[in-house]
Design a protein around this motif. Structure first.
Motif, mmCIF file in Angstrom:
data_model
loop_
_atom_site.group_PDB
_atom_site.id
_atom_site.type_symbol
_atom_site.label_atom_id
_atom_site.label_comp_id
_atom_site.label_asym_id
_atom_site.label_seq_id
_atom_site.Cartn_x
_atom_site.Cartn_y
_atom_site.Cartn_z
ATOM 1 N N LYS A 276 0.826 -1.199 0.000
ATOM 2 C CA LYS A 276 0.000 0.000 0.000
ATOM 3 C C LYS A 276 0.866 1.257 0.000
ATOM 4 C CE LYS A 276 -3.696 2.623 0.638
ATOM 5 N NZ LYS A 276 -4.716 2.839 -0.399
ATOM 6 N N LEU A 277 1.893 1.259 0.837
ATOM 7 C CA LEU A 277 2.783 2.414 0.912
ATOM 8 C C LEU A 277 3.563 2.612 -0.383
ATOM 9 C CD1 LEU A 277 4.260 2.059 4.527
ATOM 10 C CD2 LEU A 277 2.708 3.841 3.711
ATOM 11 N N ALA A 278 4.161 1.535 -0.886
ATOM 12 C CA ALA A 278 4.963 1.630 -2.103
ATOM 13 C C ALA A 278 4.119 2.124 -3.276
ATOM 14 C CB ALA A 278 5.593 0.270 -2.420
ATOM 15 N N GLU A 279 2.897 1.621 -3.367
ATOM 16 C CA GLU A 279 2.010 2.021 -4.455
ATOM 17 C C GLU A 279 1.577 3.483 -4.305
ATOM 18 O OE1 GLU A 279 -1.702 -0.110 -6.607
ATOM 19 O OE2 GLU A 279 -2.010 0.376 -4.480
ATOM 20 N N SER A 280 1.209 3.872 -3.108
ATOM 21 C CA SER A 280 0.727 5.236 -2.878
ATOM 22 C C SER A 280 1.834 6.263 -3.055
ATOM 23 C CB SER A 280 0.133 5.353 -1.475
ATOM 24 O OG SER A 280 -0.949 4.459 -1.300
ATOM 25 N N LEU A 281 3.057 5.888 -2.711
ATOM 26 C CA LEU A 281 4.184 6.816 -2.802
ATOM 27 C C LEU A 281 4.952 6.675 -4.115
ATOM 28 C CD1 LEU A 281 5.389 6.310 0.862
ATOM 29 C CD2 LEU A 281 4.509 8.456 -0.081
ATOM 30 N N ASP A 282 4.511 5.735 -4.970
ATOM 31 C CA ASP A 282 5.117 5.518 -6.284
ATOM 32 C C ASP A 282 6.610 5.200 -6.163
ATOM 33 O OD1 ASP A 282 5.214 5.293 -9.038
ATOM 34 O OD2 ASP A 282 5.574 7.439 -9.355
ATOM 35 N N VAL A 283 6.902 4.163 -5.367
ATOM 36 C CA VAL A 283 8.281 3.768 -5.123
ATOM 37 C C VAL A 283 8.516 2.383 -5.714
ATOM 38 C CG1 VAL A 283 10.046 3.388 -3.362
ATOM 39 C CG2 VAL A 283 8.251 5.082 -2.971
ATOM 40 N N PRO A 284 9.535 2.212 -6.572
ATOM 41 C CA PRO A 284 9.831 0.883 -7.113
ATOM 42 C C PRO A 284 10.353 -0.046 -6.023
ATOM 43 C CG PRO A 284 11.537 2.448 -7.749
ATOM 44 C CD PRO A 284 10.443 3.246 -7.104
ATOM 45 N N GLU A 285 10.225 -1.332 -6.238
ATOM 46 C CA GLU A 285 10.586 -2.318 -5.226
ATOM 47 C C GLU A 285 12.038 -2.181 -4.783
ATOM 48 O OE1 GLU A 285 10.596 -5.249 -2.474
ATOM 49 O OE2 GLU A 285 8.848 -4.312 -3.425
ATOM 50 N N PHE A 286 12.954 -1.886 -5.721
ATOM 51 C CA PHE A 286 14.367 -1.827 -5.340
ATOM 52 C C PHE A 286 14.672 -0.644 -4.415
ATOM 53 C CE2 PHE A 286 14.215 0.435 -9.478
ATOM 54 C CZ PHE A 286 14.743 1.667 -9.111
ATOM 55 N N ALA A 287 13.750 0.319 -4.334
ATOM 56 C CA ALA A 287 13.959 1.487 -3.475
ATOM 57 C C ALA A 287 13.213 1.364 -2.152
ATOM 58 C CB ALA A 287 13.540 2.757 -4.198
ATOM 59 N N VAL A 288 12.638 0.176 -1.877
ATOM 60 C CA VAL A 288 11.978 -0.073 -0.591
ATOM 61 C C VAL A 288 12.957 -0.834 0.302
ATOM 62 C CG1 VAL A 288 10.019 -1.109 0.595
ATOM 63 C CG2 VAL A 288 9.721 -0.163 -1.716
ATOM 64 N N TYR A 289 13.173 -0.319 1.496
ATOM 65 C CA TYR A 289 14.168 -0.882 2.414
ATOM 66 C C TYR A 289 13.477 -1.436 3.655
ATOM 67 C CZ TYR A 289 17.851 1.146 -0.425
ATOM 68 O OH TYR A 289 18.696 1.445 -1.470
ATOM 69 N N ASP A 290 13.665 -2.738 3.896
ATOM 70 C CA ASP A 290 13.140 -3.379 5.100
ATOM 71 C C ASP A 290 14.148 -3.176 6.223
ATOM 72 O OD1 ASP A 290 10.790 -4.511 3.854
ATOM 73 O OD2 ASP A 290 12.161 -5.869 2.819
ATOM 74 N N ILE A 291 13.751 -2.411 7.220
ATOM 75 C CA ILE A 291 14.676 -2.004 8.278
ATOM 76 C C ILE A 291 14.505 -2.910 9.504
ATOM 77 C CG2 ILE A 291 15.426 -0.111 9.748
ATOM 78 C CD1 ILE A 291 15.878 0.363 6.741
ATOM 79 N N PRO A 292 15.553 -3.658 9.868
ATOM 80 C CA PRO A 292 15.452 -4.614 10.988
ATOM 81 C C PRO A 292 15.730 -3.981 12.348
ATOM 82 C CG PRO A 292 17.581 -4.842 9.940
ATOM 83 C CD PRO A 292 16.862 -3.758 9.189
ATOM 84 N N GLY A 293 15.091 -2.886 12.642
ATOM 85 C CA GLY A 293 15.310 -2.193 13.904
ATOM 86 C C GLY A 293 14.676 -0.818 13.848
ATOM 87 N N PRO A 294 15.011 0.068 14.782
ATOM 88 C CA PRO A 294 14.421 1.413 14.772
ATOM 89 C C PRO A 294 14.784 2.156 13.489
ATOM 90 C CG PRO A 294 15.553 0.976 16.852
ATOM 91 C CD PRO A 294 15.937 -0.119 15.923
ATOM 92 N N ILE A 295 13.792 2.667 12.794
ATOM 93 C CA ILE A 295 14.036 3.425 11.563
ATOM 94 C C ILE A 295 14.651 4.768 11.918
ATOM 95 C CG2 ILE A 295 12.861 4.662 9.695
ATOM 96 C CD1 ILE A 295 11.005 2.284 9.421
ATOM 97 N N ASP A 296 15.627 5.172 11.107
ATOM 98 C CA ASP A 296 16.335 6.449 11.256
ATOM 99 C C ASP A 296 17.281 6.410 12.457
ATOM 100 O OD1 ASP A 296 17.336 8.967 11.250
ATOM 101 O OD2 ASP A 296 15.424 10.010 11.522
ATOM 102 N N LEU A 297 18.493 5.996 12.179
ATOM 103 C CA LEU A 297 19.494 5.819 13.233
ATOM 104 C C LEU A 297 20.096 7.130 13.735
ATOM 105 C CD1 LEU A 297 21.354 2.690 11.819
ATOM 106 C CD2 LEU A 297 19.916 2.783 13.869
ATOM 107 N N THR A 298 19.644 8.261 13.230
ATOM 108 C CA THR A 298 20.174 9.516 13.760
ATOM 109 C C THR A 298 19.793 9.702 15.225
ATOM 110 O OG1 THR A 298 18.264 10.748 12.910
ATOM 111 C CG2 THR A 298 20.237 10.670 11.517
ATOM 112 N N PHE A 299 18.846 8.904 15.721
ATOM 113 C CA PHE A 299 18.507 8.976 17.150
ATOM 114 C C PHE A 299 19.703 8.599 18.020
ATOM 115 C CE2 PHE A 299 17.849 4.386 16.725
ATOM 116 C CZ PHE A 299 18.325 3.907 17.940
ATOM 117 N N CYS A 300 20.681 7.897 17.439
ATOM 118 C CA CYS A 300 21.846 7.462 18.224
ATOM 119 C C CYS A 300 22.601 8.648 18.809
ATOM 120 C CB CYS A 300 22.784 6.629 17.350
ATOM 121 S SG CYS A 300 22.105 5.024 16.860
#
Length: 723
Positions: A276-300
């Protein structure tokens, strides 16, 4: 046999070389010799690096793909091939980043009782706290956005954290609906918890825990975090606009709605929600990133700042050296008139640079101040002093580059502020960015008009000067002063001087000058003389300059390159680059200075510059290259380069296979150049303090009252008023 120095096999793609650099930053997060909280910060740095890279560089490549541009780069890769390779590298780096976080940093933090917790890990007191925090603080600020036939998918801002949801009306389990919620960025992402000194939880985890309270009479089936990075490259057609400032402001509004370059989703997100997100945001599959933890590590970085009681896990603080001759107690013009000064920031204080502008603003003999500004701090003392100078009746001209990437809005604000104070402000040049670092003070003195200058490799930013390594030159050299006046006349008016005495500027001028110097070393090598080139820069990507260095190497010139970031040159190519060595230093401070040195038959010629050897710097920016001529200052720059070159702790050496490998110091004495520079600054600070203490002691003996200790007056008695 003629060698084709532009052979694509001799070059590395610029974008892929950038990933090699970011991996070197990631290595610092993994380095057990670094303080633990600094390792956490380095992990955050790798994320902010990636964010900017996708928002600018990947966006540029994607634009070329969109218009079917298929001309290969110097390495022979088409834009489409580059885009595919970029995403492959980026997916690999995500795995490495989160492996570093989960397998290394979080367990080590837990060992010292620093915890990043999930809601299910909390104590009853902590659970009570986050529930109250949600109800009292967060709930009023949250705005869920439903998506259905009457409410289209909302705009999702770049680099904002969001939560995607599947919900169904209570009792209607088969009729699932979609909603999204932005995590407000007005709150701290890292929330400190009670009941333990260093227990933390992420804001988005708190929101997801109680998100059902936003959907009354609905059940939340799924709530998962996601983030997008959009094309944020500013495309100002300033050759077609009569008001650059308004054009930049308009482009800033449009930039926020650029196409999505990268979609990050929680790895546990369902396929249905992900699609749903990829389709709504018009993002190709290769540009979708499955993040195995907290998204956006700048919180570090935020988390590292909030940890208490562990100062030993940060870099130890140090005090920059302030040359007494350049401090506020001396007339800085009298000091600079006597000799040139080289400063190496942050080991040398940045204060003399701001002091030059401050004294110029209030000195009655100063007639004019002219400066180029690219990036300044949010509370810049230089901006304030320029305003004061204008109010004091001095002629103040500032070229403030409003196209400085991601500082555009900031610089527009400062431009307006300076104009209101009475400064003449130039917003940049048509078709060019002004990136040079130049300040000129014109002063009337007894023997006539004299020009004082500051030239540097880094920005006039008193904040970044604390952790970017840069070099500054303070001089009153007459010929440089004439050149500087001519440069400002070019920038502010219509002037094309036929030549410059000592300074060199881009576009084109720096390229031509450095090429001439390289050819001189080639000539010396062919004549059987010793020939050597030393260069230090942030990035080396211009194919023509690389070809010149290949030609020099092939002729027998020894070429030593310190390149912090992107390097498109390859080493170890037989007959081409066997005499070239490339080092990269990534450490506590960001190596930002640019140094260009040539052996010149033993009479070394040393130059500093604002420019890297990148096509944009040499062709499409106003940049400055200036000589270091005074023997002691020239020797200091050479020593700085040699110290950096001898580093065997933070240095990686580029190998012929394209891999960067630590130089290593097994069996030899370790040399960490940045630590050695810090130690050198500390020694000078201590020596200065001791000298001042001796002066005070001598002065106290010299003026000792001629009376016994028993009949001295009280310190503030009437007898001491005259003193």
């Amino acid at each position: 046999m003629t060698i084709d120095f532009h052979n694509p096999d001799y070059y590395t793609n610029r974008e892929l070389s950038w990933f090699d650099f970011n991996f070197r930053c990631l290595e610092e997060a993994r380095d057990k010799n670094n303080p633990l909280l600094e390792r956490l910060r380095f992990l955050g740095i790798t994320q902010s690096n990636v964010d900017e890279f996708f928002s600018v560089r990947v966006a540029s490549v994607a634009k070329l793909v969109d218009v079917n541009y298929d001309k290969p780069d110097a390495a022979g890769m088409t834009p489409r091939e580059q885009l595919i390779a970029i995403h492959e590298k980026a997916h690999q780096q995500v795995s490495q980043q989160y492996s570093t976080l989960k397998r290394s940093l979080l367990p080590l933090l837990a060992d010292i009782n620093v915890h990043l917790l999930r809601p299910e890990d909390l104590t009853p007191k902590q659970t009570e706290y986050i529930e109250k925090y949600f109800n009292d603080e967060l709930y009023p600020a949250l705005t869920p956005m439903a998506v259905d036939t009457s409410r289209p998918f909302p705009f999702i801002g770049s680099n904002t954290l969001n939560i995607a949801l599947r919900v169904n009306k209570r009792g209607h389990t088969t009729e699932q609906q979609f909603a999204t919620l932005q995590v407000p960025d007005v709150f701290s992402r890292v929330v400190s918890l009670p009941d333990a000194e260093n227990d933390f939880i992420l804001l988005d985890d708190i929101i997801k825990q109680y998100i059902g309270r936003l959907f009354i009479n609905y059940d939340v089936q799924e709530a998962a975090t996601y983030r997008v990075l959009r094309d944020m490259d500013l495309d100002v057609a300033d050759e077609d606009t009569s008001d650059l400032l308004k054009e930049v402001q308009q482009q800033l509004k449009q930039r926020e709605h650029g196409p999505v370059m990268r979609l990050e989703v929680a790895k546990k997100m369902s396929k249905k929600l992900r699609h749903k997100l990829a389709e709504s945001l018009d993002v190709p599959e290769f540009a979708v990133y499955d993040i195995p933890g907290p998204i956006d590590l700048t919180f570090c970085n935020e988390m590292a700042k909030k940890v208490t009681g562990h100062d030993d896990l940060n870099y130890p603080p140090f005090k920059s050296y302030q040359n007494p001759a350049l401090d506020s107690h001396h007339n800085i013009f009298d000091t600079i008139r006597q000799r040139d000064y080289i400063m190496q920031h942050p080991y040398d204080s940045f204060n003399p640079v701001t002091e030059l502008i401050h004294q110029a603003a209030i000195d009655p003999d100063v007639l004019a101040i002219k400066m180029t500004l690219y990036r300044v701090s949010g509370n810049s003392p230089i901006i304030k002093d320029l305003g004061t100078a204008a109010e004091n009746g001095k002629q103040v001209t500032v070229l403030l580059e409003v196209k400085a990437r991601f500082d555009e809005e900031h610089n527009v604000h400062w431009a307006r502020t300076l104009e209101k104070k009475g400064c003449h402000v130039i917003y940049g040049l048509m078709g060019l960015k002004t990136h040079c670092k130049l300040a000129l003070v014109v002063r009337r003195e007894e023997d006539g008009i004299r020009r004082y200058m500051h030239m540097g490799t880094g920005n006039y930013n008193d904040v970044t000067a604390r952790f970017y390594t840069d070099l500054s030159l303070l001089t009153a050299n007459t010929e440089m002063g004439i050149d500087a006046s001519n440069i400002f006349n070019m920038l502010s008016g219509f002037s094309e001087p036929p030549y410059f005495h000592l300074l060199h500027i881009s576009p084109n001028g720096i390229r031509d000058f450095l090429t001439e110097k390289i050819h001189n070393e080639i000539k010396n090598a062919k004549a059987g003389l010793s020939a050597h080139i030393w260069m230090k820069m942030n990035s080396l990507s211009d194919a023509d300059m690389i070809a010149e260095l290949y030609e020099a190497s092939a002729a027998g010139v020894k070429v030593d390159l310190l390149v912090r970031g992107i390097c498109c040159l390859n080493v170890g190519i037989k007959g081409v680059s066997e005499n070239i060595t490339v080092h990269s230093i990534v450490g506590r401070f960001l190596e930002h200075s640019r140094i260009y040195c040539f052996e010149n038959q033993g009479d070394e010629q040393v130059y500093l510059s604002s420019a890297d050897l990148m096509t944009r710097n040499l062709n499409r920016r106003v940049e400055l290259l200036f000589p270091v001529m005074q023997p002691d200052t020239r020797e200091r720059v050479i020593t700085i380069f040699k110290t950096l070159w001898a580093d065997n702790v933070k240095t990686r050496c580029l190998l012929p296979d394209g891999v960067y490998k630590h130089v290593g110091h097994r069996g030899t004495e370790p040399h960490n150049a940045q630590r050695e520079f810090i130690r050198g600054a500390e020694i000078k600070v201590m020596a200065d303090q001791e000298a001042r203490a001796k002066d005070l002691e001598a002065s106290s003996h010299q003026f000792q009252p001629l009376m016994s200790p028993h009949n001295q007056p009280e310190p503030f008695s009437d007898e001491n008023k005259e003193d």
